[in-house]
Write a protein that holds these residues in place. Structure first.
Motif, PDB file in Angstrom:
ATOM      1  N   SER A  13       0.944  -1.277  -0.126  1.00 37.36           N
ATOM      2  CA  SER A  13      -0.092   0.042  -0.107  1.00 37.36           C
ATOM      3  C   SER A  13       0.776   1.245  -0.078  1.00 37.36           C
ATOM      4  O   SER A  13       0.537   2.400   0.570  1.00 37.36           O
ATOM      5  CB  SER A  13      -0.929   0.126   1.325  1.00 37.36           C
ATOM      6  N   SER A  14       2.225   1.041  -0.823  1.00 39.05           N
ATOM      7  CA  SER A  14       2.955   2.354  -0.700  1.00 39.05           C
ATOM      8  C   SER A  14       2.506   3.515  -1.446  1.00 39.05           C
ATOM      9  O   SER A  14       2.860   4.746  -0.957  1.00 39.05           O
ATOM     10  CB  SER A  14       4.429   1.929  -1.167  1.00 39.05           C
ATOM     11  N   CYS A  15       1.863   3.258  -2.442  1.00 35.50           N
ATOM     12  CA  CYS A  15       1.443   4.892  -3.155  1.00 35.50           C
ATOM     13  C   CYS A  15      -0.209   4.651  -3.590  1.00 35.50           C
ATOM     14  O   CYS A  15      -0.850   4.808  -2.423  1.00 35.50           O
ATOM     15  CB  CYS A  15       2.055   4.585  -4.402  1.00 35.50           C
ATOM     16  N   ASP A  16      -0.515   4.197  -4.822  1.00 33.23           N
ATOM     17  CA  ASP A  16      -1.967   4.365  -5.010  1.00 33.23           C
ATOM     18  C   ASP A  16      -2.622   3.118  -5.671  1.00 33.23           C
ATOM     19  O   ASP A  16      -3.679   3.146  -6.174  1.00 33.23           O
ATOM     20  CB  ASP A  16      -2.176   5.343  -6.024  1.00 33.23           C
ATOM     21  N   PRO A  85       9.887   2.513   0.834  1.00 30.51           N
ATOM     22  CA  PRO A  85       9.704   3.819   0.685  1.00 30.51           C
ATOM     23  C   PRO A  85       8.301   3.980   0.054  1.00 30.51           C
ATOM     24  O   PRO A  85       7.828   3.035  -0.478  1.00 30.51           O
ATOM     25  CB  PRO A  85      10.689   4.420   0.055  1.00 30.51           C
ATOM     26  N   GLY A  86       7.716   5.374   0.450  1.00 26.35           N
ATOM     27  CA  GLY A  86       6.265   5.620  -0.116  1.00 26.35           C
ATOM     28  C   GLY A  86       5.727   6.648   0.429  1.00 26.35           C
ATOM     29  O   GLY A  86       6.381   7.546   1.312  1.00 26.35           O
ATOM     30  N   LEU A  87       4.568   6.937   0.612  1.00 28.69           N
ATOM     31  CA  LEU A  87       3.516   7.971   1.004  1.00 28.69           C
ATOM     32  C   LEU A  87       3.266   7.296   2.332  1.00 28.69           C
ATOM     33  O   LEU A  87       2.630   6.403   2.477  1.00 28.69           O
ATOM     34  CB  LEU A  87       2.300   8.152   0.151  1.00 28.69           C
ATOM     35  N   ALA A 336       8.660   6.338   5.275  1.00 31.67           N
ATOM     36  CA  ALA A 336       8.553   7.113   3.914  1.00 31.67           C
ATOM     37  C   ALA A 336       9.770   7.003   3.136  1.00 31.67           C
ATOM     38  O   ALA A 336       9.751   6.795   1.824  1.00 31.67           O
ATOM     39  CB  ALA A 336       8.200   8.629   4.040  1.00 31.67           C
ATOM     40  N   ARG A 337      10.819   6.943   3.878  1.00 27.98           N
ATOM     41  CA  ARG A 337      12.284   6.883   2.896  1.00 27.98           C
ATOM     42  C   ARG A 337      12.965   5.965   3.700  1.00 27.98           C
ATOM     43  O   ARG A 337      13.350   6.033   4.948  1.00 27.98           O
ATOM     44  CB  ARG A 337      13.006   8.174   3.199  1.00 27.98           C
TER      45      ARG A 337
END
Ligand code: KG4
Ligand code: ZN
Length: 340
Positions: A13-16, A85-87, A336-337
């Motif tokens: 579920s890191s982005c969209d 990493p991600g949102l 996130a990073r």
């Protein structure tokens, strides 16, 4: 527990994309992805909307993954999730869900680095797909990253080159936006490029030292070129869309291949794998395939469904972490990073 009977649930579920997959001892039993369409009208991913959509999607997506695999949650051996990493808001949904599941089912928790997982997707057991041999070079190209990684073992990865500004996926998406194509534009540039002349409009390649990349200059030169042409002919984009897309794609592939050739020369490694969303690109796939005969490399091109964000890659990374008993504790937090 033998390595023959491990059921891993992967959650991404890191982005969209909300995704879940079930892996049984290296083989995928189910691989479900819910792509969030809500972002299309904004021309890019809106983090707050992404995290809300993950919350709506996560239960049905996991449910579907278990059901398609023909198992229940009680059959699971371990749960693997993308830690980063991600949102941040997006990562938190998968992280919290995985932690709750691990606690409720009393099964091990495995935290996974999304970029490592893109590379480890090459180790999923698939008919007609060979696995790379260590050491190999991975060109990881996605919406957020562009890296050349030296992979010496499953979790021993060293970034030897990366982008100094935009990722290659952003270069595709931003170029597509200039052409008036909807988000994400990468696949549409690819589709139009297949019918166009790649040499129709030459764009300059950036001069960057070593194995690093830069894509922001390309986006600017495309913008100026299009503005100039449209001033002279308002129909320029419509009349030349296929040639423009083919030329952009050709330039991007040229930039990637120049650095890959340099990395091979520098390391002496000729086993090359591509990974990440942009490795879905047909031009890049063909070029890498041709590189086998042209340069004597052994190249690995992932199965199409393991290129863009998916949970099968999280599950296979979890599989190798499970085997080496590298478990996370419940205090683990999303990040996130994270470095390779
Ligand atoms: O790996 P991914 O699904 O998500 C991230 O981790 O970023 O990569 C998404 C990126 C987007 O920029 C999308 O436009 C690009 O991959 N992409 C493509 C193609 N399919 C997806 N770019 C060029 N050609 C494609 N066929
Ligand atoms: Zn990705």
């Amino acid at each position: 527990m033998t390595a023959q009977n491990i059921y891993i649930l992967g959650i991404e579920s890191s982005c969209d994309d909300t995704a879940a997959a079930v892996l049984h001892s290296g083989k995928i039993l189910s691989n479900v992805v819910a792509t969030q369409e809500v972002h299309q009208k904004y021309g890019g991913v809106v983090p707050e909307l992404a995290s809300r959509a993950h919350q709506q999607n996560i239960v049905p997506v996991i449910h579907e993954a278990l059901s398609r695999a023909g198992i229940t949650k009680e059959d699971l051996t371990a749960v693997a999730f993308t830690r980063g990493p991600g949102l941040m808001g997006s990562l938190l949904v998968g992280t919290s869900f995985a932690k709750s599941l691990s606690l409720g089912l009393k099964i091990p928790l495995l935290d996974i680095n999304h970029m490592q997982a893109h590379i480890l997707a090459h180790f999923i057991d698939e008919k007609d797909f060979k696995k790379p041999k260590f050491p190999f070079l991975a060109l990881t190209i996605s919406g957020g990253h562009t890296q050349i990684v030296k992979v010496t073992d499953y979790f021993q990865m060293e970034v030897i080159g990366e982008t100094l500004d935009d990722a290659v996926g952003e270069a595709f998406d931003k170029s597509a936006k200039i052409l008036g194509l909807p988000y994400p534009g990468g696949p549409l540039v690819d589709k139009n490029a297949q019918k166009g002349d790649p040499k129709a409009f030459p764009f300059p390649k950036p001069k960057v030292e070593g194995l690093n990349f830069s894509f922001s200059g390309l986006k600017t030169s495309i913008l100026y070129f299009i503005q100039k042409q449209v001033k002279q002919n308002p129909q320029f984009i419509e009349e030349n869309l296929e040639d423009i897309c083919a030329s952009i794609q050709h330039t991007i592939i040229g930039i990637l291949m120049d650095k890959l050739k340099k990395a091979v020369k520098q390391t002496g490694i000729t086993e090359i794998a591509i990974a990440g969303g942009v490795s879905a690109n047909s031009g890049i796939r063909n070029t890498l395939h041709e590189a086998q005969a042209k340069y004597g490399w052994k190249t690995y091109i992932p199965k199409f469904e393991y290129t863009t964000d998916n949970a099968a890659m999280i599950a296979i990374a979890g599989h190798y972490k499970f085997i080496s008993e590298d478990f996370a504790d419940l205090g683990v937090t999303a990040k996130a990073r994270i470095k390779m």
